[in-house]
Design a protein around this motif. Structure first.
Motif, PDB file in Angstrom:
ATOM      1  N   LEU A 313       3.880   0.237  -9.903  1.00 40.48           N
ATOM      2  CA  LEU A 313       2.928   0.020 -10.689  1.00 40.48           C
ATOM      3  C   LEU A 313       2.444  -1.227  -9.978  1.00 40.48           C
ATOM      4  CD1 LEU A 313       4.107   1.010 -14.138  1.00 40.48           C
ATOM      5  CD2 LEU A 313       2.096   2.018 -12.912  1.00 40.48           C
ATOM      6  N   ASN A 314       2.960  -2.391  -9.748  1.00 33.64           N
ATOM      7  CA  ASN A 314       2.536  -3.828  -9.571  1.00 33.64           C
ATOM      8  C   ASN A 314       2.209  -4.135  -8.103  1.00 33.64           C
ATOM      9  OD1 ASN A 314       2.463  -5.145 -12.041  1.00 33.64           O
ATOM     10  ND2 ASN A 314       4.526  -4.253 -12.132  1.00 33.64           N
ATOM     11  N   ASP A 322      -2.002   8.161  -2.979  1.00 35.03           N
ATOM     12  CA  ASP A 322      -2.236   9.126  -3.746  1.00 35.03           C
ATOM     13  C   ASP A 322      -1.008   9.612  -4.256  1.00 35.03           C
ATOM     14  OD1 ASP A 322      -2.773  11.723  -5.439  1.00 35.03           O
ATOM     15  OD2 ASP A 322      -3.500  12.672  -3.522  1.00 35.03           O
ATOM     16  N   LEU A 323      -0.760   9.176  -5.564  1.00 39.13           N
ATOM     17  CA  LEU A 323       0.664   9.774  -6.154  1.00 39.13           C
ATOM     18  C   LEU A 323       0.515  10.975  -7.087  1.00 39.13           C
ATOM     19  CD1 LEU A 323       1.662   6.120  -7.077  1.00 39.13           C
ATOM     20  CD2 LEU A 323       2.050   7.175  -4.834  1.00 39.13           C
ATOM     21  N   SER A 324      -0.472  11.484  -7.074  1.00 37.31           N
ATOM     22  CA  SER A 324      -0.900  12.485  -7.963  1.00 37.31           C
ATOM     23  C   SER A 324      -0.015  14.072  -7.755  1.00 37.31           C
ATOM     24  CB  SER A 324      -2.214  13.221  -7.868  1.00 37.31           C
ATOM     25  OG  SER A 324      -2.630  13.773  -6.645  1.00 37.31           O
ATOM     26  N   SER A 325       1.022  14.020  -6.705  1.00 34.19           N
ATOM     27  CA  SER A 325       1.814  15.083  -6.598  1.00 34.19           C
ATOM     28  C   SER A 325       3.122  15.164  -7.673  1.00 34.19           C
ATOM     29  CB  SER A 325       2.575  15.306  -5.167  1.00 34.19           C
ATOM     30  OG  SER A 325       3.142  13.870  -5.208  1.00 34.19           O
ATOM     31  N   ILE A 326       3.329  13.917  -8.376  1.00 35.66           N
ATOM     32  CA  ILE A 326       4.401  13.901  -9.003  1.00 35.66           C
ATOM     33  C   ILE A 326       4.252  14.456 -10.205  1.00 35.66           C
ATOM     34  CG2 ILE A 326       5.684  11.957 -10.207  1.00 35.66           C
ATOM     35  CD1 ILE A 326       5.499  10.084  -7.739  1.00 35.66           C
ATOM     36  N   GLN A 327       4.949  15.304 -10.607  1.00 40.79           N
ATOM     37  CA  GLN A 327       4.919  16.235 -11.929  1.00 40.79           C
ATOM     38  C   GLN A 327       5.939  15.420 -13.004  1.00 40.79           C
ATOM     39  OE1 GLN A 327       2.396  18.454 -12.461  1.00 40.79           O
ATOM     40  NE2 GLN A 327       1.905  17.813 -10.178  1.00 40.79           N
ATOM     41  N   ALA A 328       7.118  15.219 -12.725  1.00 40.33           N
ATOM     42  CA  ALA A 328       7.999  15.003 -13.712  1.00 40.33           C
ATOM     43  C   ALA A 328       9.095  13.994 -13.191  1.00 40.33           C
ATOM     44  CB  ALA A 328       8.709  16.412 -14.121  1.00 40.33           C
ATOM     45  N   CYS A 329       9.214  12.980 -14.186  1.00 38.98           N
ATOM     46  CA  CYS A 329      10.384  11.880 -13.809  1.00 38.98           C
ATOM     47  C   CYS A 329      11.113  11.634 -15.186  1.00 38.98           C
ATOM     48  CB  CYS A 329       9.652  10.398 -13.359  1.00 38.98           C
ATOM     49  SG  CYS A 329       8.310  10.650 -12.404  1.00 38.98           S
ATOM     50  N   ILE A 330      12.405  11.473 -14.767  1.00 45.22           N
ATOM     51  CA  ILE A 330      13.572  11.222 -15.902  1.00 45.22           C
ATOM     52  C   ILE A 330      13.969   9.876 -15.419  1.00 45.22           C
ATOM     53  CG2 ILE A 330      15.554  11.534 -17.059  1.00 45.22           C
ATOM     54  CD1 ILE A 330      15.191  14.603 -16.852  1.00 45.22           C
ATOM     55  N   LYS A 343       1.876   3.367 -18.411  1.00 44.55           N
ATOM     56  CA  LYS A 343       0.946   3.113 -17.099  1.00 44.55           C
ATOM     57  C   LYS A 343       1.278   4.088 -15.760  1.00 44.55           C
ATOM     58  CE  LYS A 343       0.060  -1.830 -17.880  1.00 44.55           C
ATOM     59  NZ  LYS A 343       0.253  -3.359 -17.266  1.00 44.55           N
ATOM     60  N   PHE A 344       2.435   4.437 -15.715  1.00 48.14           N
ATOM     61  CA  PHE A 344       3.003   5.310 -14.877  1.00 48.14           C
ATOM     62  C   PHE A 344       2.443   6.607 -14.912  1.00 48.14           C
ATOM     63  CE2 PHE A 344       5.835   7.622 -11.729  1.00 48.14           C
ATOM     64  CZ  PHE A 344       5.840   6.815 -10.724  1.00 48.14           C
ATOM     65  N   GLU A 345       2.376   7.107 -16.113  1.00 50.43           N
ATOM     66  CA  GLU A 345       1.889   8.205 -16.347  1.00 50.43           C
ATOM     67  C   GLU A 345       0.283   8.444 -16.035  1.00 50.43           C
ATOM     68  OE1 GLU A 345       4.814  10.384 -19.499  1.00 50.43           O
ATOM     69  OE2 GLU A 345       3.023   9.346 -20.372  1.00 50.43           O
ATOM     70  N   LYS A 346      -0.165   7.332 -16.363  1.00 52.63           N
ATOM     71  CA  LYS A 346      -1.860   7.193 -15.989  1.00 52.63           C
ATOM     72  C   LYS A 346      -2.074   7.236 -14.577  1.00 52.63           C
ATOM     73  CE  LYS A 346      -6.002   4.466 -17.365  1.00 52.63           C
ATOM     74  NZ  LYS A 346      -6.488   3.411 -17.945  1.00 52.63           N
ATOM     75  N   LEU A 347      -1.096   6.566 -13.640  1.00 52.64           N
ATOM     76  CA  LEU A 347      -1.107   6.474 -12.404  1.00 52.64           C
ATOM     77  C   LEU A 347      -1.145   7.660 -11.613  1.00 52.64           C
ATOM     78  CD1 LEU A 347      -1.329   4.557  -9.713  1.00 52.64           C
ATOM     79  CD2 LEU A 347       1.105   4.393  -9.960  1.00 52.64           C
ATOM     80  N   THR A 348      -0.054   8.644 -12.071  1.00 52.64           N
ATOM     81  CA  THR A 348       0.244   9.635 -11.435  1.00 52.64           C
ATOM     82  C   THR A 348      -0.178  10.984 -11.996  1.00 52.64           C
ATOM     83  OG1 THR A 348       2.370  10.127 -12.671  1.00 52.64           O
ATOM     84  CG2 THR A 348       2.592   8.651 -10.635  1.00 52.64           C
ATOM     85  N   GLY A 349      -0.472  11.011 -13.196  1.00 50.22           N
ATOM     86  CA  GLY A 349      -0.774  12.193 -14.047  1.00 50.22           C
ATOM     87  C   GLY A 349       0.166  13.201 -14.405  1.00 50.22           C
TER      88      GLY A 349
END
Length: 565
Positions: A313-314, A322-330, A343-349
């Motif tokens: 993020l920083n 482009d980090l939009s491929s990320i769908q799920a993170c635990i 913030k990470f959800e906003k960045l990646t979707g």
């Protein structure tokens, strides 16, 4: 117990069963199945090198043949001291395939830690990186070691990187010379001579140990948790149920969390192979390289630690990728601050949720639903077939919702016990219940909250203070990148709260500003009385802040003051 007795079932997502069926297979079965279903699908990506599932399985068969020919038998322990790499995956599954027991070993271990682990487990064979060979050799005579199999990063690099890598090491002043012979073998040479013939062993998934996974050793020496094939298979199936939108043969897993850590091993490696996913391997976390890899290789799943998400993020170059491929993170291994999640959800979707687990439970026991109802600050709901209770620390009786107490968990993913540690096993396990050592609370809907480690709780002036709550407030400050809170000795209050702060690049603040900010959001007794600004915080290889290091530093300061006072 009846389903109605569990408060959390009322909030279970419709897509996730409360109980699951677990196949009676040893772990390597899922690799063989993935290779059968998707032989040409990319299994591993490593710094430009690509291996299909069939190629990976063939290499696992080769290494299994090698190990058998070297005299390694069912039940023998084999240490794997490697970073995330094709060799680490190949070695892991090869050992399991012949009925051996994997002992995952951190390549950053010092001689003392390594010697203890090898002696405690009775390990006679180690597969290690060439860069750590010297420290293995130094302690060899004081351990049961008979065989050292050495590999290097270059062994699985594509052309021309495999030729350039040794030149880079020389340029960096790193000289690697391995005296092969006398029980020291070259991984690549052994593999060249072996044939990719299937290997079968009679393995009882219920009883046979797959891993001796050492705990962090926060007090004294680390203990080896015995995890059976059944324990680990169960946790993979539970993970699969939780990540219910993931598709077989279509996902890409970003493997940044080290496989020698139980979280990375289960979620980033074993679960990925169960899903026939492509595993994008990175031997170490570098923010810029990670951004490039996400942009280029398009991972869909990204298990990580909060510090990884904070770093991404920083970084000043993040907007370029482009980090939009990320769908799920635990997120695991440490508490996930709410501001980082948002913030990470906003960045990646994509979706980023907090989970919880322990080495002794293979490791995951709880997580927030990824696509359904989640609660801020919560570790979420117990996974299918996982029971939990919270006990009064004094009476040992179960407490009602909303009351903090000692968290215990029970389920088919809980370890068999500690290796050669009957007393420690009896202390950790009681009638199938695992004592987690954490202080937690359950709300009326069955969502759990970790207040803190039992040993990390601060008692100041008779008040119980949970560092995580204070850290959440500090993380929310616009200038703070990282925060760690501990209790330090105080002559009046017994203990008082101290905060260690890492500021965001280019930002400045003062103790007075942070004090005013905290007093607006916390009860007076919880507000830090001391602050220390640092460039970085001490961390484990998974990004978990080493609070014990901070505590030890403070204790030394205190002792020094007493001596000179």
């Amino acid at each position: 117990m009846a389903v109605k007795e569990k408060a959390w079932y009322s909030c279970y997502p419709e897509a996730i069963p409360k109980s699951l069926t677990y196949p009676d297979h040893p772990l390597p079965y899922f690799l063989e199945q993935a290779a059968k279903d998707f032989p040409e699908r990319e299994a591993l990506y490593f710094l430009g090198k690509r291996l299909t599932y069939q190629e990976l399985l063939d290499d696992v068969y080769r290494m299994a043949q090698v190990l058998k020919e070297l005299g390694i038998k069912q039940g023998d322990r084999v240490s794997i001291m490697l970073p995330n790499s094709p060799q680490s995956v190949i070695s892991y599954y090869a050992v399991l395939l012949i009925g051996g027991i994997v002992v995952q070993t951190n390549p950053m271990y010092k001689e003392r830690e390594l010697e203890h682990q090898l002696n405690d487990s009775g390990t006679e064979t180690i597969i290690c990186l060439d860069l750590v060979y010297q420290q293995v050799e130094k302690i060899r005579a004081r351990t049961p070691l008979k065989r050292i199999i050495v590999t290097g990063i270059k062994d699985y690099l594509p052309f021309p990187k495999n030729l350039l890598y040794p030149l880079k090491l020389k340029k960096d002043g790193i000289h690697v010379e391995i005296p092969y012979g006398d029980g020291v073998y070259a991984f690549s040479q052994l593999m060249k001579k072996a044939l990719p013939q299937p290997v079968k062993s009679e393995i009882s998934s219920m009883d046979d140990i797959a891993l001796i996974q050492y705990t962090g050793g926060t007090t004294g020496f680390a203990k080896g948790a015995m995890l059976t094939h059944r324990n680990t298979v169960v946790n993979i199936i539970q993970c699969n149920a939780w990540v219910h939108k993931a598709k077989y043969g279509e996902e890409k897993m970003l493997a940044l969390v080290p496989f020698f850590h139980v979280y990375g091993m289960t979620v980033a490696m074993n679960y990925a192979i169960y899903k026939a996913a492509t595993i994008i391997l990175l031997p170490k976390f570098n923010t810029k390289e990670t951004l490039k890899v996400i942009d280029k290789e398009r991972p869909t799943l990204f298990p990580g630690a909060p510090t990884m998400y904070v770093a991404l993020l920083n970084h000043p170059d993040t907007p370029k990728y482009d980090l939009s491929s990320i769908q799920a993170c635990i997120s695991g291994s440490a508490p996930l601050p709410l501001v980082v999640q948002e913030k990470f959800e906003k960045l990646t979707g994509g979706r980023l949720v907090e989970g919880y687990g322990l080495t002794e439970s293979s490791p995951v026991t709880h997580a927030n639903p990824i696509w359904e109802k989640r609660k801020n600050g919560s570790i979420g709901l117990p996974w299918p077939d996982t029971d939990c209770r919270i006990l009064d620390p004094n009476t040992g009786e179960e407490v009602p919702p909303g009351v903090p107490g000692k968290l215990q968990v029970r389920g088919p993913q809980v370890m068999k016990g500690y290796w050669n540690q009957e007393k420690e096993t009896a202390r950790a396990l009681s009638d199938g219940w695992l004592n987690t050592g954490d202080i937690a609370m359950m709300d009326d809907e069955g969502y759990f909250y970790i207040m803190d480690r039992q040993k990390d709780m601060i008692i100041a002036g008779g008040f119980n203070i949970y560092p995580r709550e204070v850290e959440e407030v500090l993380y929310d400050h616009p200038k703070v990148q990282e925060a760690a809170v501990i209790g330090v000795p105080d002559p009046y209050r017994g203990e008082t709260v101290k905060a260690f702060i890492v500021l965001k690049p280019g930002k400045t603040t003062t103790e007075e500003e942070l004090d005013r900010y905290c007093r607006e959001k916390l009860a007076n007794y919880k507000v830090p009385r001391k602050y220390e600004f640092r460039e970085e915080l001490p961390k484990t290889t998974v990004g978990k802040v080493l609070k014990r290091v901070l505590i030890e530093e403070e204790n030394r300061k205190s002792e020094g003051m007493e001596t000179t006072g």
